[in-house]
Design a protein around this motif. Structure first.
Motif, PDB file in Angstrom:
ATOM      1  N   ALA A 146      20.146  36.522  27.335  1.00 26.36           N
ATOM      2  CA  ALA A 146      20.953  37.690  27.687  1.00 26.36           C
ATOM      3  C   ALA A 146      20.606  38.131  29.101  1.00 26.36           C
ATOM      4  N   ALA A 147      19.312  38.126  29.424  1.00 27.88           N
ATOM      5  CA  ALA A 147      18.894  38.538  30.760  1.00 27.88           C
ATOM      6  C   ALA A 147      19.477  37.604  31.821  1.00 27.88           C
ATOM      7  N   LEU A 148      19.578  36.316  31.510  1.00 28.55           N
ATOM      8  CA  LEU A 148      20.184  35.394  32.473  1.00 28.55           C
ATOM      9  C   LEU A 148      21.651  35.747  32.705  1.00 28.55           C
ATOM     10  N   PHE A 149      22.340  36.069  31.641  1.00 23.61           N
ATOM     11  CA  PHE A 149      23.755  36.430  31.799  1.00 23.61           C
ATOM     12  C   PHE A 149      23.893  37.636  32.727  1.00 23.61           C
ATOM     13  N   PHE A 150      23.017  38.619  32.558  1.00 23.48           N
ATOM     14  CA  PHE A 150      23.167  39.879  33.286  1.00 23.48           C
ATOM     15  C   PHE A 150      22.383  39.930  34.600  1.00 23.48           C
ATOM     16  N   HIS A 151      21.608  38.886  34.941  1.00 24.18           N
ATOM     17  CA  HIS A 151      20.564  39.096  35.953  1.00 24.18           C
ATOM     18  C   HIS A 151      21.084  39.509  37.324  1.00 24.18           C
ATOM     19  N   ASP A 152      22.305  39.106  37.649  1.00 23.20           N
ATOM     20  CA  ASP A 152      22.831  39.432  38.987  1.00 23.20           C
ATOM     21  C   ASP A 152      23.967  40.464  38.939  1.00 23.20           C
ATOM     22  N   PHE A 153      24.025  41.244  37.867  1.00 30.81           N
ATOM     23  CA  PHE A 153      25.191  42.127  37.675  1.00 30.81           C
ATOM     24  C   PHE A 153      25.338  43.209  38.742  1.00 30.81           C
ATOM     25  N   GLY A 154      24.265  43.512  39.468  1.00 28.24           N
ATOM     26  CA  GLY A 154      24.379  44.553  40.483  1.00 28.24           C
ATOM     27  C   GLY A 154      24.624  44.011  41.880  1.00 28.24           C
ATOM     28  N   LYS A 155      24.667  42.695  42.012  1.00 30.75           N
ATOM     29  CA  LYS A 155      24.711  42.122  43.363  1.00 30.75           C
ATOM     30  C   LYS A 155      25.895  42.614  44.190  1.00 30.75           C
ATOM     31  N   ALA A 156      27.061  42.640  43.575  1.00 34.83           N
ATOM     32  CA  ALA A 156      28.252  43.015  44.342  1.00 34.83           C
ATOM     33  C   ALA A 156      28.112  44.430  44.910  1.00 34.83           C
ATOM     34  N   ALA A 157      27.399  45.282  44.176  1.00 35.70           N
ATOM     35  CA  ALA A 157      27.274  46.685  44.584  1.00 35.70           C
ATOM     36  C   ALA A 157      26.406  46.854  45.817  1.00 35.70           C
ATOM     37  N   VAL A 158      25.527  45.912  46.104  1.00 36.81           N
ATOM     38  CA  VAL A 158      24.561  46.106  47.189  1.00 36.81           C
ATOM     39  C   VAL A 158      24.670  45.016  48.254  1.00 36.81           C
ATOM     40  N   LYS A 159      25.812  44.367  48.295  1.00 35.57           N
ATOM     41  CA  LYS A 159      25.966  43.262  49.247  1.00 35.57           C
ATOM     42  C   LYS A 159      26.227  43.768  50.655  1.00 35.57           C
ATOM     43  N   THR A 160      25.503  43.199  51.623  1.00 35.31           N
ATOM     44  CA  THR A 160      25.832  43.467  53.028  1.00 35.31           C
ATOM     45  C   THR A 160      25.889  42.118  53.736  1.00 35.31           C
ATOM     46  N   CYS A 161      26.463  42.153  54.926  1.00 31.87           N
ATOM     47  CA  CYS A 161      26.723  40.902  55.619  1.00 31.87           C
ATOM     48  C   CYS A 161      26.288  41.056  57.073  1.00 31.87           C
ATOM     49  N   ASP A 162      25.464  40.124  57.599  1.00 30.65           N
ATOM     50  CA  ASP A 162      25.077  40.250  59.008  1.00 30.65           C
ATOM     51  C   ASP A 162      26.082  39.531  59.915  1.00 30.65           C
ATOM     52  N   GLU A 163      25.826  39.566  61.249  1.00 26.33           N
ATOM     53  CA  GLU A 163      26.818  39.036  62.210  1.00 26.33           C
ATOM     54  C   GLU A 163      27.056  37.540  62.013  1.00 26.33           C
TER      55      GLU A 163
END
Ligand code: ATP
Ligand code: MG
Length: 451
Positions: free
Chosen positions: A273-290
């Motif tokens: 279950a933890a594997l399924f959910f492990h990246d669930f917040g990634k989209a919320a904290v994504k930033t992109c450098d130059e």
């Protein structure tokens, strides 16, 4: 091919011997035909609940669901659900039928059941009763509704999720008409009691085929799992990953079933279950450098917060939620391969959770680019050896195992209050770090010195 264990056989014989008819039915018949060991043996019978009580005597029978015709019969320390043949009335709340009508007809009882593979009964003398072709569907690994899929899903939308679950656990392909009806009726799942939904989600994430089945049933899962859509759309352009967050997640889940790398005894539903959910917040904290290189500041903390929210929403048991959230929160932590680090982690998580975390990190690593994956595998192997070594040292890893308790501190002048807990904790840390022996006298003199 259906070997009924003797206590269940005894219950059947008693009912049949008293002039009623009784069969084993549903999941146990399905599992037997699949060559699996059933986890419980449900029985259906022509006898009305009062008659079942008459046959076994009130002291053996628990009236679990009289209104729906179900009682629990105790025999030899085991429990058997015995349910009167019935036809379900309308479902006005999408939870359970408002009323049921008892019936004398087994076939009517089988008709109310959800899928052909679940709608078979077995009687030692009569053999398999299979009016809808369940046995053929098991051979062909095909999941189909009994009757019209639309009608069955609109009676009880939970069946949509049960279909996904059976597919994830047994690898059944879902029949195309059933699949079409699932997609069309999926939004009705929003109205189903959360704990029923949660119980299915828990089972489905632990399924052998979950990675494939989640992908095939995104439209259904989107209705009940918030933030899933976010990871579907979340790229991760950096040098560690070869796939977007969703693809990576599915690969990590699939990796947990590679027998040669991950032996069966390591596998458990918490890590999965933890594997399924492990990246669930990634989209919320994504930033992109130059350079177009993507970073995730705040992950995995945000992932852990979201998982906590999702599992609360699904009314998962606290114990399950806490364990899964803790794994998600720590999934990216460096398990530095040394003895002191192994001690610290054992102290923080306990052996069971730490083993799950190691397992999870291996699966996660397997779904990264080869260079990352190789290095992490090697470090995890060393770390795991350190954990084994620390565990054979037979020192204490929880307050319970410490050779003294709060009571002992009271005898040397401590007073009741938070100081006691703090002192015990600090003693435990010293024991774990190897600075102090886990012996009463040593601990007491150290405690005396701490005041
Ligand atoms: P398992 O116990 O392995 O999770 P199961 O098929 O036994 O699977 P149960 O929830 O124990 O599932 O239900 C027992 C039987 O009752 C099923 O096999 C099925 O025949 C019937 N059933 C259960 N839930 C439903 C439902 N929502 N709609 C129709 N029939 C159902
Ligand atoms: Mg069952």
């Amino acid at each position: 091919e259906i070997a009924i264990p003797s206590p269940a056989q005894w219950v059947l014989d008693k009912l049949n011997g008293a002039g009623h008819s009784a069969y084993v039915v549903g999941g146990c018949v399905r599992d037997s035909l699949l060559g699996l060991e059933p986890h419980d043996w449900d029985i259906c019978t022509s006898a009305r609940p009062e008659q079942v009580i008459d046959v076994f005597g009130a002291e053996r029978v628990i009236p679990t669901g009289l209104k729906h015709g179900t009682v629990t019969v105790r025999e030899n320390g085991e429990s058997f659900e015995v349910t009167t043949f019935r036809v379900d009335g309308p479902y006005s709340d999408g939870r359970r039928p408002d009323s049921v009508r008892f019936s004398d007809d087994l076939i009517e009882d089988l008709m109310r059941r959800d899928f052909t593979v679940n709608a078979m009964a077995y009687h030692p003398a009569e053999g398999l009763i299979d009016p809808f072709g369940g046995r053929e569907d098991i051979k062909g690994r095909l999941l189909r509704c009994v009757g019209d899929a639309y009608a069955r899903f609109s009676e009880d939308a939970l069946r949509i999720l049960r279909a996904v679950r059976f597919s994830a656990v047994y690898g059944f392909r879902i029949g195309s008409y059933t699949r079409y009806a699932m997609a069309t009726e999926a939004r009705m799942l929003g109205g189903i009691a959360k704990e029923r939904v949660g119980a299915e989600v828990r089972k489905l994430l632990a399924g052998r085929y979950a990675a494939v089945v989640v992908r095939e049933n995104i439209a259904v899962l989107n209705v009940i799992i918030p933030y899933l859509q976010d990871i579907l759309n979340c790229s991760q352009n950096n040098s560690y990953h070869y796939a977007n967050v969703f693809e990576h997640t599915m690969d990590a889940m699939a990796a947990s079933w590679r027998e040669e790398v991950f032996p069966a005894e390591w596998a458990d539903e918490y890590a999965r279950a933890a594997l399924f959910f492990h990246d669930f917040g990634k989209a919320a904290v994504k930033t992109c450098d130059e350079q177009g290189y993507e970073h995730f500041y705040g992950h995995p903390k945000v992932s852990a917060e979201r998982v906590d929210e999702i599992l609360r929403g699904l009314r998962m048991p606290n114990e399950y939620r806490r364990a899964v959230v803790q794994l998600v929160e720590n999934h990216d932590a460096t398990l530095y391969p040394s003895l002191p680090s192994a001690r610290r982690w054992l102290l923080r998580l306990g052996e069971e959770q730490l083993r799950r975390l190691m397992k999870m990190q291996e699966c996660d690593a397997a779904a990264h680019v080869a260079s990352v994956h190789k290095k992490r595998f090697a470090d995890l192997k060393t770390f795991s050896d350190c954990v084994d070594m620390v565990l054979t040292e037979a020192s204490a890893f929880s307050l319970k195992q410490l050779a003294i308790s709060g009571k002992d501190l009271l005898t040397i002048g401590y007073t009741q209050g938070p100081e006691i807990g703090k002192t015990l904790r600090s003693l435990l840390e010293d024991v774990v770090e190897g600075k102090l022996k886990n012996e009463k006298e040593a601990l007491l003199s150290a405690a005396a010195g701490m005041r």
